[in-house]
Design a protein around this motif. Sequence first.
Motif, PDB file in Angstrom:
ATOM      1  N   GLY A  94       0.794  -1.210   0.000  1.00  0.00           N
ATOM      2  CA  GLY A  94       0.000   0.000   0.000  1.00  0.00           C
ATOM      3  C   GLY A  94       0.831   1.266   0.000  1.00  0.00           C
ATOM      4  O   GLY A  94       2.059   1.250  -0.129  1.00  0.00           O
ATOM      5  N   VAL A 122       0.633  -0.204  -4.924  1.00  0.00           N
ATOM      6  CA  VAL A 122      -0.200   0.958  -5.210  1.00  0.00           C
ATOM      7  C   VAL A 122       0.719   2.085  -5.661  1.00  0.00           C
ATOM      8  O   VAL A 122       1.703   2.389  -4.984  1.00  0.00           O
ATOM      9  CB  VAL A 122      -1.011   1.367  -3.959  1.00  0.00           C
ATOM     10  N   THR A 128      -3.614   8.979  -4.163  1.00  0.00           N
ATOM     11  CA  THR A 128      -3.849   7.530  -4.148  1.00  0.00           C
ATOM     12  C   THR A 128      -3.238   6.930  -2.888  1.00  0.00           C
ATOM     13  O   THR A 128      -2.036   6.699  -2.809  1.00  0.00           O
ATOM     14  CB  THR A 128      -3.263   6.860  -5.407  1.00  0.00           C
ATOM     15  N   GLY A 155      -7.485   5.404  -4.073  1.00  0.00           N
ATOM     16  CA  GLY A 155      -6.819   4.204  -3.585  1.00  0.00           C
ATOM     17  C   GLY A 155      -7.718   2.986  -3.643  1.00  0.00           C
ATOM     18  O   GLY A 155      -7.295   1.897  -4.039  1.00  0.00           O
ATOM     19  N   CYS A 158      -8.072   1.875  -7.206  1.00  0.00           N
ATOM     20  CA  CYS A 158      -6.859   1.176  -7.633  1.00  0.00           C
ATOM     21  C   CYS A 158      -6.881  -0.275  -7.178  1.00  0.00           C
ATOM     22  O   CYS A 158      -6.612  -1.196  -7.959  1.00  0.00           O
ATOM     23  CB  CYS A 158      -5.635   1.896  -7.075  1.00  0.00           C
ATOM     24  N   VAL A 159      -7.211  -0.504  -5.900  1.00  0.00           N
ATOM     25  CA  VAL A 159      -7.280  -1.863  -5.373  1.00  0.00           C
ATOM     26  C   VAL A 159      -8.351  -2.669  -6.097  1.00  0.00           C
ATOM     27  O   VAL A 159      -8.144  -3.840  -6.440  1.00  0.00           O
ATOM     28  CB  VAL A 159      -7.543  -1.828  -3.855  1.00  0.00           C
TER      29      VAL A 159
END
Length: 286
Positions: A94, A122, A128, A155, A158-159
């Motif tokens: 992360g 990430v 993000t 964020g 993105c995940v």
Amino acid sequence: MPEYVTSGYGKLRRVLLCEPRYFQFMPSNETAKAYLARGEAVDLERARQEHAAFAGALSEAGAEVVWVEPQEDLPYQVFTRDLGTVTAAGALLGRLRWDFRKREVEVARPQIEQYVPIWKEVPADEGTIFEGGDFMYLDSRRAAVGIGARTTEAGAQCVKTLLQELGVEVIPVPFDPRYCHLDMVFNVVAERVCVACPQTLPDSFLARLRAERWEIVETTPEDVLNLLGNLFAVDNGVVVSPAHNRHVNQALRALGIRVIEVELVELLKGGGGPHCMTYPLLRDPL
């Protein structure tokens, strides 16, 4: 290909911890802020004793404990959960929000790589942010990602995009930033069993859980700030919880769940509990 972690309650085989050698309260969440406002400082010896007992309980439950070396400039390194998450394919690293925590990921990377490959990271894009305390597997094909004080919408997206590659559906769950991470207000402890604070979660998410016949052990907002919903499953039907968490522990036992009680007081004052202090590296598949 080995599957490293595909749920939050498969039998725990290996977990990454960090001793709270340099632990101190930081004004990064409402719980720690309250203790700082009262002029309290960490009883470091007690915190270290609590953590040693916690690690011992994980070992006795059958997990291999591996360690990150504590760094003097990283006071919240004990909360290894926020490094990201581990998937079937390997680690997803992360991006931490607070400057005083950002280096934790790079410090832990070599130790993580000894046991699981780094699958994805990430990106360091503006806005993000993804912290592992906001990630919660529902089962082997679905996960929830909280959007609150730490993980941002970018964020979470993105995940969601990354996990699609593994066939895992990611459900965004926005919640009041006052409660820091999703694992404070919603915690999966066994198959279709969770500890949750309904007042803090979206109605649509709660409706989905109820439609799927989840057992929900309810906590209050006050419980959340005292870390009473932040538990850690070491197997399907076996969970580690603070010894003073009487209401939740009793409710879980009534559902047939074995509760391993550990004395945790000082560490919780920093705003993290059993779930926050663990980064699972290997679980048995469901």
